[in-house]
Design an enzyme around this catalytic site. Structure first.
Site, PDB file in Angstrom:
ATOM      1  N   GLU A  92     -63.242  -1.837 -12.991  1.00  8.07           N
ATOM      2  CA  GLU A  92     -63.460  -0.183 -13.231  1.00  8.07           C
ATOM      3  C   GLU A  92     -63.417   0.341 -12.115  1.00  8.07           C
ATOM      4  O   GLU A  92     -64.139   0.120 -11.200  1.00  8.07           O
ATOM      5  CB  GLU A  92     -64.913  -0.288 -13.833  1.00  8.07           C
ATOM      6  N   LYS A  95     -85.885   5.882 -19.189  1.00 11.65           N
ATOM      7  CA  LYS A  95     -85.782   5.634 -17.638  1.00 11.65           C
ATOM      8  C   LYS A  95     -84.253   5.947 -17.255  1.00 11.65           C
ATOM      9  O   LYS A  95     -83.306   5.425 -17.610  1.00 11.65           O
ATOM     10  CB  LYS A  95     -85.968   4.557 -16.911  1.00 11.65           C
ATOM     11  N   GLU A 124     -74.544  -1.174 -23.536  1.00 12.88           N
ATOM     12  CA  GLU A 124     -73.475  -0.316 -23.567  1.00 12.88           C
ATOM     13  C   GLU A 124     -72.953  -0.125 -22.394  1.00 12.88           C
ATOM     14  O   GLU A 124     -73.449   0.402 -21.310  1.00 12.88           O
ATOM     15  CB  GLU A 124     -73.737   1.081 -24.133  1.00 12.88           C
ATOM     16  N   CYS A 163     -66.847   5.740 -19.396  1.00 18.23           N
ATOM     17  CA  CYS A 163     -66.872   4.389 -19.559  1.00 18.23           C
ATOM     18  C   CYS A 163     -65.672   3.975 -20.791  1.00 18.23           C
ATOM     19  O   CYS A 163     -65.035   2.939 -20.435  1.00 18.23           O
ATOM     20  CB  CYS A 163     -68.183   3.891 -20.429  1.00 18.23           C
TER      21      CYS A 163
HETATM   22  P1  NAD Z   1     -75.661   1.256 -13.028  1.00 21.34           P
HETATM   23  O1  NAD Z   1     -75.410  -0.099 -13.839  1.00 21.34           O
HETATM   24  O2  NAD Z   1     -75.263   1.422 -11.650  1.00 21.34           O
HETATM   25  O3  NAD Z   1     -77.108   1.795 -13.517  1.00 21.34           O
HETATM   26  C1  NAD Z   1     -77.472   2.157 -14.694  1.00 21.34           C
HETATM   27  C2  NAD Z   1     -78.965   2.380 -14.782  1.00 21.34           C
HETATM   28  O4  NAD Z   1     -79.516   1.028 -14.449  1.00 21.34           O
HETATM   29  C3  NAD Z   1     -79.477   3.274 -13.700  1.00 21.34           C
HETATM   30  O5  NAD Z   1     -80.533   4.019 -14.524  1.00 21.34           O
HETATM   31  C4  NAD Z   1     -80.160   2.337 -12.798  1.00 21.34           C
HETATM   32  O6  NAD Z   1     -81.170   3.097 -11.772  1.00 21.34           O
HETATM   33  C5  NAD Z   1     -80.637   1.164 -13.564  1.00 21.34           C
HETATM   34  N1  NAD Z   1     -80.899  -0.089 -13.171  1.00 21.34           N
HETATM   35  C6  NAD Z   1     -80.407  -0.569 -11.850  1.00 21.34           C
HETATM   36  N2  NAD Z   1     -80.776  -1.880 -11.597  1.00 21.34           N
HETATM   37  C7  NAD Z   1     -81.637  -2.169 -12.627  1.00 21.34           C
HETATM   38  C8  NAD Z   1     -82.266  -3.299 -12.835  1.00 21.34           C
HETATM   39  N3  NAD Z   1     -82.240  -4.588 -12.077  1.00 21.34           N
HETATM   40  N4  NAD Z   1     -82.988  -3.465 -13.930  1.00 21.34           N
HETATM   41  C9  NAD Z   1     -82.924  -2.365 -14.831  1.00 21.34           C
HETATM   42  N5  NAD Z   1     -82.461  -1.222 -14.620  1.00 21.34           N
HETATM   43  C10 NAD Z   1     -81.595  -1.060 -13.376  1.00 21.34           C
HETATM   44  O7  NAD Z   1     -74.543   2.203 -13.869  1.00 21.34           O
HETATM   45  P2  NAD Z   1     -74.166   3.604 -13.443  1.00 21.34           P
HETATM   46  O8  NAD Z   1     -73.381   3.772 -11.926  1.00 21.34           O
HETATM   47  O9  NAD Z   1     -75.279   4.492 -13.331  1.00 21.34           O
HETATM   48  O10 NAD Z   1     -73.088   4.180 -14.466  1.00 21.34           O
HETATM   49  C11 NAD Z   1     -71.855   3.581 -14.305  1.00 21.34           C
HETATM   50  C12 NAD Z   1     -71.485   2.488 -15.379  1.00 21.34           C
HETATM   51  O11 NAD Z   1     -71.964   2.839 -16.777  1.00 21.34           O
HETATM   52  C13 NAD Z   1     -70.164   2.097 -15.620  1.00 21.34           C
HETATM   53  O12 NAD Z   1     -69.707   0.984 -15.599  1.00 21.34           O
HETATM   54  C14 NAD Z   1     -69.814   2.814 -16.953  1.00 21.34           C
HETATM   55  O13 NAD Z   1     -68.677   2.271 -17.628  1.00 21.34           O
HETATM   56  C15 NAD Z   1     -70.861   2.495 -17.833  1.00 21.34           C
HETATM   57  N6  NAD Z   1     -71.320   3.245 -18.906  1.00 21.34           N
HETATM   58  C16 NAD Z   1     -70.967   2.700 -19.969  1.00 21.34           C
HETATM   59  C17 NAD Z   1     -71.289   3.679 -21.244  1.00 21.34           C
HETATM   60  C18 NAD Z   1     -71.094   2.937 -22.706  1.00 21.34           C
HETATM   61  O14 NAD Z   1     -71.553   3.444 -23.599  1.00 21.34           O
HETATM   62  N7  NAD Z   1     -70.643   1.700 -22.945  1.00 21.34           N
HETATM   63  C19 NAD Z   1     -71.571   5.129 -21.147  1.00 21.34           C
HETATM   64  C20 NAD Z   1     -71.760   5.420 -19.793  1.00 21.34           C
HETATM   65  C21 NAD Z   1     -71.465   4.792 -18.789  1.00 21.34           C
END
Ligand code: NAD
Length: 490
Positions: free
Chosen positions: A392, A185, A259, A293
């Site tokens: 962040e 997803k 992650e 990230c």
């Molecule tokens: P987000 O947490 O808002 O969303 C991530 C995913 O989770 C999306 O696909 C979203 O639809 C889904 N989601 C939302 N609520 C959910 C729930 N309750 N249960 C299951 N899934 C749910 O993150 P974002 O805004 O898409 O991305 C930015 C964040 O991702 C930043 O904090 C960034 O640091 C982090 N990030 C981490 C890494 C890593 O490898 N550590 C890499 C890239 C991004």
């Protein structure tokens, strides 16, 4: 199930395309123009159930988990060839839906993950140790045995918007290599780079149900993480959602790999030649408009170099052209959506209220009247306790914090709930390594050296930055269970 081509942007379930059962499609926008570029289904709980059901059947009855690693490697190598063949198309998709500038898109967003996937299929998987003998202990009456590493089961994979193609492959590659079947997803902002993987899996000959790709947001993510048919979750996103996913997965005792976010420190010790650090310092907060990230957005500099470094950063930012990411002349593109830009602007305003000073930027570029653009922004006069030093931004904002000596640099760097990445600069590499070893973080780049995206180098965080690792053999191990088999001697 209807059979429709990718052009209609359906869900990819059980080896075919379906429009899903929902009536509330997601409109995909180009963040540089704000124009709609596609519509994809919003997967319902029923659609998630269908996808997990297909993955479950493909795991419990299908050939994929029972194949030898060599057989799986052969099919994954075909998938790598297909990815390579469609590389240019993937770059255009990435620029259009993720808003990433062309150079970074070609190299980091698309090129690196294809290279990693290919390396996984042709080197890591064929050489991986799936069976290890258990050493008998003389006099304990314990016989001979073997530890077999088996695929964990059905993997639920959830990804973020910022490096969508890289994140999708960083999960799908090792899950498939291990023999798991998967439901991916992706982020609702960037579904196109995920759905194309359905076509690529088909072309490579993956058995139906081995890979399923669904589009949706919170409801779809919750359904996937709570589903009893899923054995392991791998999630990339914010720490706020990551904690929810951890709790949702706990209900059915799933393994959970997380992650999450970062607020990494780039430490510049007093003997550093500033000419060498500028690319790293600027890239640390403007790469992909700060939507990375592992970016090093806290710039920790020895007080003797502070003023000189700030002057150089401000000078450098004047050369960062912000605009259409498809134009190779531009070095910074937009943020993903207006809601994200407003969040960054609110945090910038908080920084000013907290008493920090804006040394550069802080607003929207005057020459752009559409697209979710922001100016690259630099804060000085920052205390590490301020919100702008702890949260962040996920936008193009860097903060500069001076320190007196190495101990204070380490203390400030570690004074963060995150621990994803970091950097250390010194004319003395031994001193730099000594500082790096004291950082509570999953990765440290010393004197600008590579490593973070080396397929042999594990990627992941300490503390709130996550649990588990991705890339190479470390990433593959996450998707394996250990089974101990024993039999009597003789
Ligand atoms: P987000 O947490 O808002 O969303 C991530 C995913 O989770 C999306 O696909 C979203 O639809 C889904 N989601 C939302 N609520 C959910 C729930 N309750 N249960 C299951 N899934 C749910 O993150 P974002 O805004 O898409 O991305 C930015 C964040 O991702 C930043 O904090 C960034 O640091 C982090 N990030 C981490 C890494 C890593 O490898 N550590 C890499 C890239 C991004």
């Amino acid at each position: 199930m209807t059979s429709t081509p990718l052009a209609t942007r359906g869900l990819y379930i059980d080896g075919g395309w379906t429009d899903g059962t929902g009536d509330d499609p997601i409109t995909v926008l180009n963040p540089a123009t704000e124009e709609a570029i596609a519509e994809v289904p919003q997967a319902t709980v029923e659609d998630i159930d269908a996808a997990v059901g297909a993955a479950r059947r493909a795991f419990d009855e299908g050939p994929w988990p029972a194949m030898t690693p060599t057989e799986r490697a052969r099919i994954l190598a075909k998938m790598a060839d297909e990815l390579q063949r469609r590389r240019a198309e993937l770059v255009e998709l990435n620029i259009t839906e993720a808003g990433c500038t062309r150079l970074i898109s070609e190299y980091l967003q698309v090129g690196t993950p294809i290279d990693h996937f290919s390396d996984l299929a042709t080197r890591v998987l064929p050489q991986f140790t799936f069976e290890e003998p258990v050493r008998p202990i003389i006099g304990h009456g314990i016989g001979q045995g073997v530890v077999v590493r088996e695929p964990y089961g059905v993997a639920g994979l959830i990804t973020a918007f910022n490096f969508p193609f890289l994140l999708n492959l960083a999960k799908l590659g090792p899950a498939l290599a291990a023999g798991c079947t998967a439901v991916l997803k992706c982020s609702p902002y960037t579904p196109l780079e995920a759905l194309i993987l359905g076509e690529i899996a088909d072309a490579a000959g993956l058995p139906p149900g081995t890979v399923n790709i669904v589009t949706g947001d919170v409801a779809a993510g919750e359904a996937l993480t709570r589903h009893p048919g899923v054995d392991i979750l791998s999630f990339t996103g914010s720490d706020t959602v990551g904690r929810k996913v951890y709790a949702q997965g706990a209900e059915t005792v799933k393994k959970v790999v997380l992650e999450l976010g970062g607020k990494s420190a780039n430490i510049i010790l007093d003997d550093t030649d500033l000419d060498k650090v500028m690319e790293s310092v600027l890239g640390g907060f403007i790469t992909h408009a700060g939507q990375g990230c592992a970016l090093q957005t806290r710039i920790l500099v020895h007080q003797s170099l502070h003023d000189e470094l700030v002057a150089r950063i401000v000078g450098g930012l004047g050369f960062i052209s912000v605009g259409d990411p498809a134009d190779p002349a531009n070095l910074m593109g937009p943020l993903i959506r207006d809601v994200q830009r407003r969040r960054v602007e609110e945090l910038i305003a908080t920084g000013v209220q907290e008493g920090a000073q804006i040394a550069y930027g802080g607003g929207r570029p005057a020459h752009l009247d559409r697209g979710y653009f922001l100016e690259p922004t630099l804060f000085v006069g920052v205390d590490n306790g301020m919100r702008i030093a702890q949260e962040e931004f996920f936008g193009p904002v860097g903060v500069v914090i001076p320190f007196r000596d190495d101990d204070e640099a380490v203390r400030i760097a570690n004074d963060s709930r995150f621990g994803l990445s970091g950097g250390v600069w010194s004319a003395d590499p031994v001193r730099a390594v000594g500082v790096a070893r004291r950082l509570r973080t999953g990765m440290v780049v010393i004197n600008g050296g590579g490593g973070g995206l080396n397929p042999n180098s594990p990627f992941g965080g300490y503390k709130y930055s996550g649990i588990g690792r991705e890339f190479g053999g470390h990433g593959l191990s996450e998707y394996l269970q250990h089974k101990a088999l024993q039999w009597p001697i003789g």
